[in-house]
Design an enzyme around this catalytic site. Structure first.
Site, PDB file in Angstrom:
ATOM      1  N   GLU A  69      46.665  44.413  36.291  1.00 52.81           N
ATOM      2  CA  GLU A  69      45.429  45.106  35.492  1.00 52.81           C
ATOM      3  C   GLU A  69      45.753  44.906  34.138  1.00 52.81           C
ATOM      4  O   GLU A  69      44.974  44.739  33.114  1.00 52.81           O
ATOM      5  CB  GLU A  69      45.245  46.630  35.743  1.00 52.81           C
ATOM      6  CG  GLU A  69      44.896  46.881  37.013  1.00 52.81           C
ATOM      7  CD  GLU A  69      43.345  46.351  37.390  1.00 52.81           C
ATOM      8  OE1 GLU A  69      42.497  45.901  36.403  1.00 52.81           O
ATOM      9  OE2 GLU A  69      43.014  46.346  38.658  1.00 52.81           O
ATOM     10  N   GLU A  83      30.262  42.103  39.560  1.00 50.43           N
ATOM     11  CA  GLU A  83      30.396  40.798  40.361  1.00 50.43           C
ATOM     12  C   GLU A  83      29.060  40.184  40.367  1.00 50.43           C
ATOM     13  O   GLU A  83      28.828  38.893  40.449  1.00 50.43           O
ATOM     14  CB  GLU A  83      31.180  40.721  41.512  1.00 50.43           C
ATOM     15  CG  GLU A  83      32.721  40.805  41.073  1.00 50.43           C
ATOM     16  CD  GLU A  83      33.124  42.162  40.626  1.00 50.43           C
ATOM     17  OE1 GLU A  83      34.401  42.235  40.051  1.00 50.43           O
ATOM     18  OE2 GLU A  83      32.377  43.178  40.811  1.00 50.43           O
TER      19      GLU A  83
END
Length: 570
Positions: free
Chosen positions: A117, A372
């Site tokens: 991350e 997405e």
């Protein structure tokens, strides 16, 4: 199987209906401009809510109107949103925030951070902002894009991650302490994406700064992971980075694996790297052979290819966009429309969706405002100009506004079935979801440039071209300009070549008779100058073997005097 077949037939019928309806509606320029303004207002509602209620924490808690640190106490939402500000046209706020981050964010902190991350959000966000800073009207250093304060911040953050790669396999641990390195008790088990999602950011860093260590560790991790694939060509979900043993052997394209495949494709494009593309194409064959069923992608056992989970995960919705990048449009379109039917069913994508049952999976009903499917719509609209994908964008705007908007921003959906909300707004909502929505409705944005427009460098970069298109988005939607990487890597090569030329000139050149006499008398190599006497190296720097005695590269022509080049006898 019969039930799956029936469900698939119904989905296809529904999809065809949607396509016919969509094809009947063309979005006008005025409508697209109106949607862009709507998306801007969504961004600023979320962004200002973060500034007013959550800064300097990482993320906003929109239901309680406060903030929380989630990924390391970096004011993460500001870093993630920085390039989005520029894409929306707000140069003034970009400049303010870029300066603020330089003054307030540092990485010498006693925090356990996710290596994955931190890389995609922090390193990627800072790299993108650095490469876009001149376009945003910031005053840049004379050596830009090969130097600059945001680049140094990205490099500093990435160096804090390097201890995680110090494993026998080269595959990194999943967590690292930014002050002390890897905790001795840290688990060696990490997900596949946590191993294979570094080549974009780390190769960009190496090529911008001239330090190869970042690209080297990213490539070593990729090659090590490549060697662990099963006899049928698949990888699992979690691996022990010390032993190379697969701990979770479910194979698919979704959570835990997704961005590994994404970075093989995008890395091959950004770096013009055939090795990365060949890796992906081998995986793609195995994925189609063992996981693809009626344009859905299931989860299978990595060694046997038997179905282990007949589910669609929302993170898999990036796949049609990735397929468009390699030219597999027919398959991309069919899969996208499968996913779009799920969106239409719930007003968002649940984290897990049972394909045989046509419904959500227990305890996986949430929708945390993921990007997405919108990302794939952007790529596919750019490839086809089919307004079906704009319809998805319109549906997403309406769903997000109706379901998730609250007085202090936008809240994740805890349960997509009844639209109960969760007290979190992830930073990727501003970094990815809003950005891809805006770019979907803004085909003339500079990021979509096909090469007709570009900027020329200045100063030491005057022969470089920037912003000519071909931007590569990392998995957090931070765009990277390949032209800048090429410019800097070429400059670093030229600097090394010049150093080698000067080193060669500074070497003593004894006659062959002297050399033979010395070797005969002492049996030893002839002495050389100490590095402190070199005209090209700093004291204590190890001398490299000269590469060129009579330079023939284009750069060497710049050393020409009256048509002559430097040689050993000059």
């Amino acid at each position: 199987m019969l039930r799956l077949l029936c469900t698939t037939i119904l989905c296809v019928i529904h999809v065809l209906t949607l396509i016919n309806n969509a094809n009947g509606q063309e979005f006008t320029e005025m409508e697209m401009a109106q949607y862009r303004e709507k998306i801007k207002s969504m961004f600023y509602h979320a962004y200002n809510s973060y500034l007013d209620n959550a800064y300097p924490y990482d993320e906003l808690r929109p239901l309680t109107c406060d903030g929380q640190d989630t990924w390391g106490s970096f004011s993460l939402t500001l870093i993630d949103a920085l390039d989005t500000l520029l894409i929306l046209g707000n140069h003034t706020e970009f400049q303010r925030v870029a300066t603020l981050l330089q003054d307030t964010v540092h990485f010498d902190i006693d925090v356990n951070a996710s290596v994955f991350e931190t890389n995609i959000r922090v390193v990627g966000g800072l790299l993108s902002a650095h490469l876009l800073s001149r376009r945003a009207g910031m005053e840049v250093e004379s050596g830009w894009p090969c130097s600059g304060p945001l680049l140094r911040m990205a490099e500093d953050a990435a160096r804090k991650l390097l201890p995680a790669f110090q494993t026998p396999t080269g595959m990194p641990y999943g967590t690292v302490n930014l002050l002390r390195g890897v905790n001795p008790s840290e688990t060696p088990v990490t997900c596949t994406a946590g191993v294979g999602t570094f080549i974009l950011e780390f190769s960009a860093l190496s090529r911008l700064t001239g330090d190869p260590v970042f690209e080297d560790v990213a490539r070593k991790a990729l090659r090590s992971l490549w060697k662990t694939r099963s006899e049928i060509g698949l990888v699992g979900n979690h691996i022990d980075v010390l032993s190379k043993k697969w701990v979770a052997q479910d194979s698919g394209i979704g959570a835990g694996v997704d961005s590994y495949f994404e970075y093989l494709v995008k890395g091959s494009i950004m770096l013009q790297d055939e090795e990365l593309l060949s890796m992906f194409l081998e995986y793609d064959k195995a994925i189609k052979n063992y996981t693809k069923f009626d344009d859905w992608y299931l989860w299978v056992q990595m060694h046997k290819g038997t179905v282990s989970m007949p589910v669609f995960q929302s993170l898999e919705a990036f796949w049609p966009g990735l397929q468009s990048l390699i030219g597999d449009l027919d398959s991309a379109l069919r899969t996208f429309h499968n996913y779009y039917t799920v969106w239409r069913q719930f007003g968002g994508l649940p984290e897990f969706y049972s394909i045989p049952q046509g419904y959500t999976v227990d305890k996986r009903e949430g929708y945390p405002l993921r990007p997405e499917l919108i990302e794939s719509a952007m790529y596919l609209f750019k490839a086809t100009e089919d307004h079906t994908f704009l319809q998805l964008g319109r549906d997403a705007i309406e769903s997000i506004e109706k379901i998730t908007r609250v007085p202090c921003g936008y809240a994740s959906v805890k349960d997509i079935r009844d639209h109960k909300l969760d007290n979190r707004m992830e930073s990727f909502f501003l970094a990815e979801t809003i950005k891809y929505l805006y770019l979907l409705f803004d085909p003339d944005n500079f990021l979509h440039n096909s090469g007709l427009d570009f900027e020329l460098g200045t100063g030491s970069s005057e022969d470089c071209v920037f912003g000519a298109g071909g931007y590569i988005f990392n998995t957090e939607a931070h765009p990277l300009d390949p032209a800048a990487l090429h410019c800097c890597s070429r400059k670093h090569e030229e600097r090394r070549e010049l150093q080698d030329i000067l080193l060669n000139l500074s070497e003593p050149h004894p006659s062959p008779q002297d050399t033979q006499s010395q070797e005969t008398e002492s049996g030893m190599e002839p002495p050389v100058m100490d590095s402190s006497e070199s005209i090209a190296l700093k004291p204590g720097t190890r001398r490299k073997a000269p590469l060129l005695s009579c330079p023939m590269q284009p750069f060497s022509a710049r050393l020409a005097v009256m048509g002559q080049v430097f040689s050993d006898s000059t």
